[in-house]
Scaffold this active site. Structure first.
Site, PDB file in Angstrom:
ATOM      1  N   THR A 247      71.195 -33.454 -19.206  1.00 15.91           N
ATOM      2  CA  THR A 247      72.193 -33.674 -18.155  1.00 15.91           C
ATOM      3  C   THR A 247      72.243 -35.137 -17.716  1.00 15.91           C
ATOM      4  O   THR A 247      73.308 -35.753 -17.677  1.00 15.91           O
ATOM      5  CB  THR A 247      71.825 -32.823 -16.931  1.00 15.91           C
ATOM      6  OG1 THR A 247      70.427 -33.000 -16.695  1.00 15.91           O
ATOM      7  CG2 THR A 247      72.126 -31.371 -17.124  1.00 15.91           C
ATOM      8  N   SER A 289      80.349 -33.516 -15.639  1.00 18.03           N
ATOM      9  CA  SER A 289      79.975 -33.229 -17.032  1.00 18.03           C
ATOM     10  C   SER A 289      79.461 -31.798 -17.220  1.00 18.03           C
ATOM     11  O   SER A 289      79.534 -31.257 -18.312  1.00 18.03           O
ATOM     12  CB  SER A 289      78.937 -34.239 -17.517  1.00 18.03           C
ATOM     13  OG  SER A 289      77.769 -34.123 -16.755  1.00 18.03           O
ATOM     14  N   CYS A 352      71.911 -27.503  -8.218  1.00 19.10           N
ATOM     15  CA  CYS A 352      70.935 -28.224  -9.043  1.00 19.10           C
ATOM     16  C   CYS A 352      69.665 -28.610  -8.275  1.00 19.10           C
ATOM     17  O   CYS A 352      69.718 -29.337  -7.289  1.00 19.10           O
ATOM     18  CB  CYS A 352      71.585 -29.472  -9.608  1.00 19.10           C
ATOM     19  SG  CYS A 352      70.460 -30.399 -10.663  1.00 19.10           S
ATOM     20  N   ASP A 390      82.127 -30.585 -28.363  1.00 20.37           N
ATOM     21  CA  ASP A 390      81.626 -29.312 -28.886  1.00 20.37           C
ATOM     22  C   ASP A 390      80.419 -28.791 -28.105  1.00 20.37           C
ATOM     23  O   ASP A 390      79.782 -27.849 -28.533  1.00 20.37           O
ATOM     24  CB  ASP A 390      81.225 -29.497 -30.356  1.00 20.37           C
ATOM     25  CG  ASP A 390      80.188 -30.592 -30.531  1.00 20.37           C
ATOM     26  OD1 ASP A 390      80.035 -31.412 -29.599  1.00 20.37           O
ATOM     27  OD2 ASP A 390      79.532 -30.634 -31.582  1.00 20.37           O
TER      28      ASP A 390
HETATM   29  C1  HEM Z   1      73.398 -35.785 -13.769  1.00 19.34           C
HETATM   30  C2  HEM Z   1      72.508 -34.876 -14.013  1.00 19.34           C
HETATM   31  C3  HEM Z   1      72.656 -33.415 -13.683  1.00 19.34           C
HETATM   32  C4  HEM Z   1      73.775 -32.637 -13.511  1.00 19.34           C
HETATM   33  C5  HEM Z   1      75.240 -33.072 -13.577  1.00 19.34           C
HETATM   34  C6  HEM Z   1      73.324 -31.291 -13.215  1.00 19.34           C
HETATM   35  C7  HEM Z   1      74.164 -30.224 -12.945  1.00 19.34           C
HETATM   36  C8  HEM Z   1      73.733 -28.976 -12.585  1.00 19.34           C
HETATM   37  C9  HEM Z   1      74.598 -27.889 -12.192  1.00 19.34           C
HETATM   38  C10 HEM Z   1      76.114 -27.930 -12.133  1.00 19.34           C
HETATM   39  C11 HEM Z   1      73.813 -26.821 -11.889  1.00 19.34           C
HETATM   40  C12 HEM Z   1      74.270 -25.460 -11.365  1.00 19.34           C
HETATM   41  C13 HEM Z   1      74.429 -24.450 -12.451  1.00 19.34           C
HETATM   42  C14 HEM Z   1      75.020 -23.156 -11.946  1.00 19.34           C
HETATM   43  O1  HEM Z   1      75.222 -22.972 -10.754  1.00 19.34           O
HETATM   44  O2  HEM Z   1      75.316 -22.308 -12.783  1.00 19.34           O
HETATM   45  C15 HEM Z   1      72.440 -27.219 -12.123  1.00 19.34           C
HETATM   46  C16 HEM Z   1      71.360 -26.400 -11.968  1.00 19.34           C
HETATM   47  C17 HEM Z   1      70.069 -26.780 -12.329  1.00 19.34           C
HETATM   48  N1  HEM Z   1      69.630 -28.035 -12.630  1.00 19.34           N
HETATM   49 FE1  HEM Z   1      70.751 -29.680 -12.807  1.00 19.34          FE
HETATM   50  N2  HEM Z   1      71.955 -31.274 -13.232  1.00 19.34           N
HETATM   51  C18 HEM Z   1      71.505 -32.546 -13.502  1.00 19.34           C
HETATM   52  C19 HEM Z   1      70.193 -32.959 -13.584  1.00 19.34           C
HETATM   53  C20 HEM Z   1      69.098 -32.159 -13.505  1.00 19.34           C
HETATM   54  C21 HEM Z   1      67.728 -32.606 -13.622  1.00 19.34           C
HETATM   55  C22 HEM Z   1      67.267 -34.057 -13.818  1.00 19.34           C
HETATM   56  C23 HEM Z   1      66.944 -31.512 -13.514  1.00 19.34           C
HETATM   57  C24 HEM Z   1      65.444 -31.549 -13.530  1.00 19.34           C
HETATM   58  C25 HEM Z   1      64.673 -30.718 -14.011  1.00 19.34           C
HETATM   59  C26 HEM Z   1      67.831 -30.355 -13.330  1.00 19.34           C
HETATM   60  C27 HEM Z   1      67.436 -29.030 -13.198  1.00 19.34           C
HETATM   61  C28 HEM Z   1      68.278 -27.985 -12.894  1.00 19.34           C
HETATM   62  C29 HEM Z   1      67.833 -26.599 -12.753  1.00 19.34           C
HETATM   63  C30 HEM Z   1      66.421 -26.099 -12.964  1.00 19.34           C
HETATM   64  C31 HEM Z   1      68.944 -25.849 -12.401  1.00 19.34           C
HETATM   65  C32 HEM Z   1      69.002 -24.352 -12.117  1.00 19.34           C
HETATM   66  C33 HEM Z   1      68.824 -24.149 -10.635  1.00 19.34           C
HETATM   67  C34 HEM Z   1      68.895 -22.694 -10.227  1.00 19.34           C
HETATM   68  O3  HEM Z   1      69.420 -21.867 -10.960  1.00 19.34           O
HETATM   69  O4  HEM Z   1      68.408 -22.398  -9.128  1.00 19.34           O
HETATM   70  N3  HEM Z   1      69.127 -30.799 -13.322  1.00 19.34           N
HETATM   71  N4  HEM Z   1      72.413 -28.541 -12.524  1.00 19.34           N
END
Ligand code: HEM
Length: 406
Positions: A247, A289, A352, A390
């Site tokens: 991400t 994204s 997130c 893709d």
């Molecule tokens: C620019 C970077 C990032 C973007 C755009 C992003 C975006 C997102 C989005 C949109 C979700 C929600 C998904 C949903 O509701 O179905 C999410 C969940 C999550 N993200 Fe990120 N993320 C980023 C970086 C990170 C990083 C650095 C981590 C570190 C480990 C991370 C870990 C997670 C986790 C574990 C979830 C699931 C949370 C849950 O279900 O409670 N993300 N992310």
């Protein structure tokens, strides 16, 4: 603000096909604006002929993502491509769980991702960014920003956070990119299996001898007292490893491209670095994204006279909601906009968990790149750049750059 009323559902044969492709890398798929104009909730047909609700209005996406009648559990969700059909349901992670089970994981993990924790990680992230950008300056010949900065920075950060050896990065990156691209079902299953086996061994080693990082902490604080099983811990580690680097790397590539095309904005940011947090939020909104927030209704949900039936697939489109009229001149890239509550990190219980970390990575990556190489520009025309059309997360496979060398 008021939402456009929900329009009556169109007949099946008139429904648009989903997913829709992005024709411009700086905009959501063209069809989103048309859908949003019809109302915040419309229907579309998936690859397998099944239907899904698409939510394009900002307010309604937020409302549904925190509605307890909405589920994130995979058996109920739409499959976006044939490759997702029949995938193993043994691989359960908390992104696909509903409350109260989901909350148990969030409570275990939240403390590793707080603003304070991330603040403490900043000096290490800065050191890595400095080394990588100095490496770019020292390279003779063409440089790919994804390979030289975006991917190694994001990977180093997640490796240090989790306690995963950086030396194994090529292996786990190759497997996680298969897992999020439109590969075949067999390829995706085998990529997950490889990652599972890799982290299975690592967790076993840390069970014997815990060291630094979140995996070791989870062994000591959750596995040993019996709050997590070995398999649950491994699944959680696979999820964190994949989403924790793909991400951020995608956003570093996309954001750098946008900034390189706006030297006026870069000059402003270099003159006033306090603007970086706002600029990063705007880049996150602008690119969105991670677009598809997949859910399903557990019960009938009535929205302004239209009923989402129990069992229906519902997809919140972050890229559409982030261009809602709530954001003035939403199609403009404007680091001074006052409305910063975008949905690029989702909303509600699954918002997130890594968002503060991601923002720190982006601020440091861009700040360091444009400080040390202010004249950096893309070394290819826009239509020559390989965008990830893709994959489930939008980004760039490569971003060739050039700059004046002394
Ligand atoms: C620019 C970077 C990032 C973007 C755009 C992003 C975006 C997102 C989005 C949109 C979700 C929600 C998904 C949903 O509701 O179905 C999410 C969940 C999550 N993200 Fe990120 N993320 C980023 C970086 C990170 C990083 C650095 C981590 C570190 C480990 C991370 C870990 C997670 C986790 C574990 C979830 C699931 C949370 C849950 O279900 O409670 N993300 N992310």
């Amino acid at each position: 603000m008021t939402q456009t009323p929900v329009s009556p559902p169109a007949r099946a044969e008139e429904l648009p096909a989903f997913p829709m492709a992005r024709t411009c890398p700086f905009a959501p798929p063209e069809g989103y604006a048309e859908l949003r104009a019809q109302g915040p909730l419309t229907k579309a047909t998936l690859w397998n002929g099944k239907e899904t609700w698409l939510v394009t209005g900002y307010d309604l996406v937020r409302k549904l993502l925190q509605d307890p009648r909405i589920s994130s559990e995979p058996p109920r969700l739409a499959t976006i491509a044939a490759s997702e059909d029949g995938q193993s349901t043994n691989f359960r992670t908390f992104v696909g769980m509903d409350p109260p089970e989901h909350g148990v994981y969030r409570r275990m993990l939240t403390s590793y991702f707080t603003v304070k924790r991330v603040q403490a990680m900043r000096p290490a992230i800065q050191r890595t960014a400095d080394e990588l950008v100095d490496g770019i300056l020292a390279t003779e010949g063409p440089v790919d920003l994804v390979e030289a900065l975006a991917m190694p920075l994001a990977t180093t950060v997640i490796c240090e956070l989790l306690g995963v050896p950086y030396a194994d990065r090529e292996f786990f990156h190759s497997r996680s990119s298969v897992a999020i691209q439109s590969s075949t079902a067999e390829e995706i299953t085998s990529a997950f299996m490889d990652l599972y086996q890799y982290l299975d061994k690592l967790v076993t080693a840390k069970e014997a001898e815990p060291g630094e990082g979140v995996i070791s902490r989870l062994v000591v604080e959750q596995l040993r007292p019996g709050a997590l099983t070995h398999q649950e811990l491994v699944n959680t580690a696979v999820l964190l490893l994949i989403v924790g680097h793909e991400t951020s790397a995608n956003m570093i590539g996309l954001g750098a491209l946008t900034l390189m095309r706006r030297p006026d904005v870069v000059a402003e940011l270099r003159a006033d670095p306090e603007l970086w947090p706002a600029a990063v939020d705007e880049l996150l909104r602008y690119h969105s994204s991670a677009d598809w927030l997949r859910r399903a209704a557990k019960e009938d949900i009535e929205i302004d006279g239209t009923v989402i039936k129990a069992g229906d697939s519902v997809i919140g489109l972050a890229a559409a909601a982030n261009r809602d009229e709530r954001f003035a001149n939403a199609d403009e890239f404007d680091i001074h906009r006052t409305e910063r509550h975008h949905l690029a990190f989702g909303y509600g219980p699954h918002q997130c968990i890594g968002q503060h970390l991601a923002k720190a990575e982006l601020e440091i990556a861009f700040g360091t790149l444009f400080d040390k190489i202010p004249d950096v520009v893309p070394a290819a025309e826009l239509d020559e750049l390989p965008f990830k059309h893709d994959a489930t997360l939008f980004g760039l496979y490569r971003l060739p750059i050039t700059f004046a060398r002394p």
